[in-house]
Scaffold this motif. Structure first.
Motif, PDB file in Angstrom:
ATOM      1  N   CYS A  80      38.256 -26.011  40.770  1.00 34.54           N
ATOM      2  CA  CYS A  80      37.403 -26.284  41.933  1.00 34.54           C
ATOM      3  C   CYS A  80      38.199 -26.847  43.100  1.00 34.54           C
ATOM      4  CB  CYS A  80      36.285 -27.255  41.558  1.00 34.54           C
ATOM      5  SG  CYS A  80      36.889 -28.909  41.122  1.00 34.54           S
ATOM      6  N   THR A  83      39.577 -31.698  41.709  1.00 32.30           N
ATOM      7  CA  THR A  83      39.821 -32.476  40.490  1.00 32.30           C
ATOM      8  C   THR A  83      40.349 -33.878  40.767  1.00 32.30           C
ATOM      9  OG1 THR A  83      40.250 -30.439  39.296  1.00 32.30           O
ATOM     10  CG2 THR A  83      41.087 -32.450  38.285  1.00 32.30           C
ATOM     11  N   CYS A 100      34.224 -31.021  40.039  1.00 33.24           N
ATOM     12  CA  CYS A 100      33.097 -30.272  39.471  1.00 33.24           C
ATOM     13  C   CYS A 100      32.855 -30.651  38.007  1.00 33.24           C
ATOM     14  CB  CYS A 100      33.336 -28.770  39.602  1.00 33.24           C
ATOM     15  SG  CYS A 100      34.549 -28.140  38.408  1.00 33.24           S
ATOM     16  N   LYS A 101      33.879 -31.123  37.352  1.00 28.51           N
ATOM     17  CA  LYS A 101      33.810 -31.558  35.951  1.00 28.51           C
ATOM     18  C   LYS A 101      33.609 -30.418  34.945  1.00 28.51           C
ATOM     19  CE  LYS A 101      32.249 -36.209  36.982  1.00 28.51           C
ATOM     20  NZ  LYS A 101      31.148 -37.143  36.950  1.00 28.51           N
ATOM     21  N   CYS A 103      35.398 -27.123  35.581  1.00 30.82           N
ATOM     22  CA  CYS A 103      36.495 -26.159  35.657  1.00 30.82           C
ATOM     23  C   CYS A 103      37.620 -26.596  34.719  1.00 30.82           C
ATOM     24  CB  CYS A 103      37.004 -26.022  37.092  1.00 30.82           C
ATOM     25  SG  CYS A 103      37.993 -27.417  37.650  1.00 30.82           S
ATOM     26  N   CYS A 106      39.457 -29.827  35.846  1.00 28.10           N
ATOM     27  CA  CYS A 106      38.631 -31.037  35.689  1.00 28.10           C
ATOM     28  C   CYS A 106      38.500 -31.420  34.212  1.00 28.10           C
ATOM     29  CB  CYS A 106      37.241 -30.831  36.291  1.00 28.10           C
ATOM     30  SG  CYS A 106      37.208 -30.973  38.092  1.00 28.10           S
TER      31      CYS A 106
HETATM   32 ZN   LIG Z   1      36.675 -28.914  38.875  1.00 25.20          ZN
END
Ligand SMILES: [Zn+2]
Ligand SMILES: [Zn+2]
Length: 351
Positions: A80, A83, A100-101, A103, A106
């Protein structure tokens, strides 16, 4: 001094100390009567890192397997790009720069950081267990506590019962010890008087530290004053590291006790020995450790000074902005200047 400035900026008061004791937010310093004193706990923790690296890696590896579906999904998502962004809002809020937590980047960061979350959780458990123990020594009862620390609290109760320890035997609880000459301060868990006649375990501990046979120790009603350090360990087996003895060694040699919730100071009480009480979820272990003068001089003080150097002078030692004049060059320059002054005294006087 940049560190002094930071420390002053980040000072917070903590209820359990008197108003004249402050702690820096990074946990490195206490400030008492305007003197900055290095936190012993923080210094000793940063010296003893052995075992932690491998443990951190294995925690993350385990965690990755626990979270396999998340990892699989993440492996198909493009990064994203957010990170590493540092959002300034509250944890519950969101913005378009939030990681985004989901991808791959992340999720990698999340897995890699697992040990930090794990250690923060364990440290928090430790703090709450200490609160229960301290409360017991003042109020003679086990206060209400959360289920997640129930095992440790039971182990604590077993320990005091097995050693015949009552709240009256606690000579010192959660006190701040101060050593102005070496510029350090730290919170000790306390000191306790062990009575040999109370239980067999107490007698055997006294015996081990006095070389008096344990039944004899009981008959002679021997007592022993020990400085103790309570440690919680989320494991089946107790384990001790050499650096565990350093903190107790330091405290044993500190001259001053700062009385809680006051500005009063009293001389440190003499103790016979230092003991680590390791509380496990289903058990406990009591281990006397060496905390003599030699350990103080060869272990504790060098460790404290090394930590002080690392945080105060270390960064400048390798900074690209540090101007380094090699000692040999400086010496040559001094020699040349001297020779010039000797050969032309008139010029140097005129200058
Ligand atoms: Zn991400
Ligand atoms: Zn954000």
């Amino acid at each position: 001094m940049p560190i002094a400035e930071t420390a002053e900026k980040n000072l917070t008061r903590r209820d359990f100390h008197s108003h004249s004791v402050e702690e820096s937010d990074d946990g490195r310093w206490y400030v008492i009567d305007q003197q900055r004193l290095m936190s012993v706990t923080t210094a000793m923790k940063s010296i003893g890192k052995r075992g932690l690296v491998e443990k951190a890696a294995s925690l993350s590896a385990e965690f990755a397997f626990d979270e396999l579906p998340t990892l699989t999904a993440a492996s198909r998502r493009k990064p994203c790009g957010n990170t590493w962004s540092r959002c300034r809002h509250e944890p519950g809020e969101f913005c378009d720069r939030c990681p985004c937590k989901v991808c791959r980047a992340c999720v990698e960061r999340w897995v890699a950081d697992h040990h930090n979350r794990e250690w923060a959780r364990r440290a928090d458990e430790g703090v709450r267990v200490h609160d229960v123990a301290e409360w017991w020594s003042y109020h003679r009862e086990i206060k209400d506590h959360d289920d997640d620390i129930a095992g440790y609290v039971k182990s604590f109760q077993a320990y005091v019962a097995d050693y015949g320890i009552t709240p009256d035997d606690i000579l010192l609880a959660e006190a701040l010890l101060v050593h102005r000459d070496i510029g350090a301060a730290g919170q000790t868990d306390g000191a306790v008087r062990i009575h040999a006649e109370r239980t067999e375990k107490a007698a055997k501990l006294v015996s081990r530290l006095t070389q008096v046979q344990w039944r004899q120790a009981q008959k002679r009603r021997l007592t022993l004053d020990v400085l103790f350090d309570i440690k919680t360990r989320e494991d089946e087996e107790p384990r001790f590291f050499p650096e565990n003895s350093l903190q107790l060694t330091g405290y044993r040699h500190f001259p001053v006790i700062r009385v809680k919730n006051s500005d009063h100071e009293v001389p440190m009480i003499p103790v016979d020995a230092g003991v680590i009480v390791q509380l496990l979820p289903h058990d406990y272990a009591v281990r006397p450790v060496v905390c003599d003068q030699a350990t103080y001089e060869q272990g504790f003080l060098p460790a404290l000074n090394l930590y002080r150097w690392l945080i105060e002078d270390g960064p400048a030692a390798v900074s690209s902005r540090t101007f380094v004049l090699p000692e040999t060059v400086a010496a040559r320059a001094r020699k040349a200047a001297k020779e010039q002054a000797a050969s032309s005294p008139a010029t140097s006087i005129a200058a």
